[in-house]
Design an enzyme around this catalytic site. Sequence first.
Site, PDB file in Angstrom:
ATOM      1  N   ASP A 223       0.868  -1.165   0.000  1.00 46.28           N
ATOM      2  CA  ASP A 223       0.000   0.000   0.000  1.00 46.28           C
ATOM      3  C   ASP A 223       0.914   1.226   0.000  1.00 46.28           C
ATOM      4  O   ASP A 223       2.105   1.133   0.303  1.00 46.28           O
ATOM      5  CB  ASP A 223      -0.954   0.005   1.204  1.00 46.28           C
TER       6      ASP A 223
HETATM    7  C1  BGC Z   1      -4.987   3.364   0.117  1.00 40.82           C
HETATM    8  C2  BGC Z   1      -5.082   2.393  -1.038  1.00 40.82           C
HETATM    9  C3  BGC Z   1      -4.920   3.134  -2.338  1.00 40.82           C
HETATM   10  C4  BGC Z   1      -3.594   3.878  -2.323  1.00 40.82           C
HETATM   11  C5  BGC Z   1      -3.304   4.654  -3.588  1.00 40.82           C
HETATM   12  C6  BGC Z   1      -3.746   4.213   0.039  1.00 40.82           C
HETATM   13  O1  BGC Z   1      -3.773   5.221   1.001  1.00 40.82           O
HETATM   14  O2  BGC Z   1      -5.030   2.675   1.344  1.00 40.82           O
HETATM   15  O3  BGC Z   1      -6.297   1.711  -1.001  1.00 40.82           O
HETATM   16  O4  BGC Z   1      -5.016   2.276  -3.431  1.00 40.82           O
HETATM   17  O5  BGC Z   1      -3.592   4.783  -1.226  1.00 40.82           O
HETATM   18  O6  BGC Z   1      -4.073   5.786  -3.666  1.00 40.82           O
END
Ligand code: BGC
Length: 740
Positions: free
Chosen positions: A251
Amino acid sequence: MLSALLYALVALTGIVHGFTLRTWDQAYALANATVANLTMTEKVGLLSGVGQFNSRCVGNTTPVSRLGIPAICFQDGPAGIRLVKNVTGFPAGINVAATFSRRLMQARGQAMAEEFRAKGVHVLLGPAMDLMRNPKAGRAWESFGPDPYLNGEGAFSTITGIQSVGVQACAKHLVSNNQEHWRYGLSALVDDRTMHEMYFYPFLRAIDAGVTSIMCAYNQLNGTSSCHNAGLLGPTGLVHSTGFQGYVVSDWGATHDSASDNANAGLDMEQPGDNIVIGGGAFGEGGSGLASAVNSGSVTTARINQMVSRVLAGYYRLGQDTGYPAVNFDAQHSDGSGSLNLGVNVRSAAHTALVREIGGASAVLLKNNRTTTTGAASGVTVRGLPIAAARIKTMAVIGQDAILPNLSCNDLNECNDGTMSIGWGSGSNSLQFIVPPITAIQQFVGTSATIATSLTNDLSAGPAAAKGKDVAIVFVNAMSGELGAYDTVVGNMGDRNDLDLWWKGGSLVEAVAAVCNNTIAVIHSVGPVSVSWSDHPNITGIIYAGAPGEQTGPAIVDVLYGAVNPSGRLPFSIDEDEASYGTTIVYNSLGFPVVNYTEQLLIDYRYMDAKGITPHYEFGFGLSYTTFAYSGLKITSTGSGTSSAVVVTFTVANSGAFAGTEIPQMYLAYPASAGEPKRILRGFDEVKLAVGTTATVTMNLAAREISIWNVATQAWVRPAGTFTVSIGASINDVRLTGTF
Ligand code: BGC
């Protein structure tokens, strides 16, 4: 005329996407051959993002131009493309869960992916499949509710749809990413059986569907960061021991340890590549940290080659090496400006229609005190639903939730000042083409009735508009979202503070009901809300419409006026008292807390069942304008142990006055010795029936679906003894029972 033609042309080119699906073996053969040709710099460029503010997509790898490998483009999110213009705002995961329709789950996945592909995105950052462990969990609307089986089926069908057009899906967030408060470092304490049967279960189904990538979460699992957790990501860890062939990407900023720690634990790629305050930058800007780890020998060449092979295998498997559209947007300029935003329109009439269909099919009719001209169901509606347009001469539409939301809120949609069609955060989507309820109602009603409006939640103006009207429709909502940069939205930091409707929505419904004896409440909510007012005799209809995406207005008109007979079912239970759900959100802590999953298998309806709690509206509940009769249950059980197979058949008849769709559900009670919850969902279907017609429904149970996770033997094992099958229209509306 010209613009209509152009629109059709662009829409058509957007959905032409032939590609050759390769087997994993073929994909790995190509990937390994490419890896053999890559320099170390090229390898690390494929394993690390180019930096949060350098990416054209929300994440990018470095291209290897000499071999024709583009910057692999990762883009949010699970309900359609975020930060980009001329795309469709699809319904949230919780809505497609409420359809209990694998057909619509898959169709939504495919339609979204058609748009991602046409924008040049290689990896769609979804589906989200985090269980709604607590009803207030901020991002639970992105996934498919608290039930692991429903989440698993949602994940399987969505991924099948996404990857059917050559776009990679990214199953997220591995694992136990179940609350927003403290998400960047809390440790979820989850025992092995609970992990397999609950939180990992949807990932199993994602792997069954051949998902090419998995995103590891910010939080820790049992004291170890998810992205640095060999028990999850290593060669004998959960994902690879259950057949996962793809790669694990962090993530965004979820790497909290060194390059070698993460790489050796099983993390294959880091995004967005740099440190973004909450973490990140382990593999180093431009992969420098990883490169030095390889140079110093703390990460072996064999391992780095494996990492790159895994990344490229997904790309080759879905044929992304041939004829894939180039990226034509720039997520750094979400307003559509700049020379990299080429303004390609990937919307289509078919996608708009699908969003509207899912919006209708996910509307859950919670209450309908219908009276008719004749007293019989076949008569014309006087009060209740569906509204008979011909009889209604005066009406009122009430509530801030009926109007256009703030279209220039911010990139995370952290506003709730109009209709709520999607939550906030990276799972949000485009509101550019949203059709709010008031617009759709005015268009539908035309001059057939006068419409009084009070489009705030003012507790005096609302009833004043409703007084004496033939019908009053009150729109109310509740919203939640992602924690992001510790922002709050009306005092809610991702997770909701309580189960109340926002902006005094409950009081608004009651105030209107006090003066109008045909009050219909429409709830747009990310999850369960308190509906303590539901028994008021003047409230003749209640619809839980969830977060239905951009066609929210037309979809609710379809249901209100009967073009669509509601078939949505609650993908969670609704109760006023949070204590009925069996879990809490840890809001306050001195530093990152340990969140102990002591409830084990008992969340939502499973907990209520165990404690003898009857909720206000139970899991699987939803009314229809017609009635259905069930009969003829037959159960055939063959094989034993891991070759067990059970086939359940029965008949459903439309015994009422309207054509409609029934959602029969199958709940299993395991033999007592198994230690399972009293009843668990293990099957559902959608059955479309004209008046007076019948259909035979078949539900299959595979060995794993009648097994438990045996911690001692580390295997799925079918417990000895008798299983009870309950077939019904909700968990508490059981129509047929049998055993095997
Ligand atoms: C989120 C993800 C997301 C990523 C990219 C993160 O903060 O938890 O679900 O895909 O950001 O935006």
